[in-house]
Design a protein around this motif. Structure first.
Motif: not given
Length: 211
Positions: A126-137, A167-170, A186-192, A207-209
């Protein structure tokens, strides 16, 4: 820490240590042995060692990239490279960018199982983000010795779609390298997915960050 050389280094790297300390992580610069590195203690008992390709230069402006290793004083099973933006590193395109490096640490900490370490990752993100929501793998693994390991695939993505594509590439590369998928949700929305190869288990997920 009244040594002039330590104080000079601390001032140089305040833009790195301040966000880490604000997230509740204890930091110190070690100048022993003639090599300067930054230690970050994690709540789960492990620590991060942050350097350039070999060590931290005396001036922040001279950093060419960041190399971060997670270690444990007594258990080598935790040792592992989690981020490398030096010239030949996996994240080399980010070079000496501090924000990308800190954001990568945030994703990595958020992917670990320890609750306090995960919270520190959330606060840092949260401290290093200029946005309220980021996403990661996130990538978590279990070795044949049943030790948890993990690593960062890349710094956070601005959109959910970018994270899903990464995620798909990895996971495609995992399949090509002989890993077998044993679970999916999780399908294609939140795959795991959970993968297995040679007594090693690896979980990959979007995952959301920084909510």
């Amino acid at each position: 820490m009244n040594r002039p050389e330590w104080q000079a280094l601390w001032l140089q790297y305040e833009s790195v240590t301040t966000p880490l300390r604000a997230a509740g992580l204890a930091c110190d610069i070690d100048t022993a042995g003639g090599q300067n590195v930054l230690y970050v203690n994690l709540p789960d008992g492990t620590h991060l060692v942050i350097a350039d390709e070999h060590e931290l230069p005396t001036r922040l402006d001279d950093v060419t990239g960041w190399r971060i290793v997670r270690s444990h004083e007594d258990n080598p099973n935790f040792d592992g490279l989690i981020y490398d933006s030096t010239a030949e590193g996996e994240h080399g395109k980010y070079a000496a960018d501090i924000k990308s490096m800190l954001a990568a640490i945030a994703i990595y900490l958020h992917s670990l199982s320890d609750a306090d370490t995960k919270t520190a990752g959330q606060v840092l993100g949260e401290s290093v983000s200029d946005r309220s929501q980021l996403y990661g793998v996130g990538v978590l693994g279990v070795t044949p010795e049943h030790t948890a390991v993990g690593r960062v695939i890349s710094p956070p993505f601005d959109t959910h779609l970018q994270a899903v594509k990464e995620y798909g590439l990895y996971t495609h590369h995992l399949e090509q390298d002989g890993w077998t998928q044993v679970y999916e949700q999780g399908g294609t929305e939140w795959p795991l997915t959970v993968w297995h190869r040679r007594q090693v288990v690896r979980t990959v997920f979007v995952t959301p960050i920084g909510a």
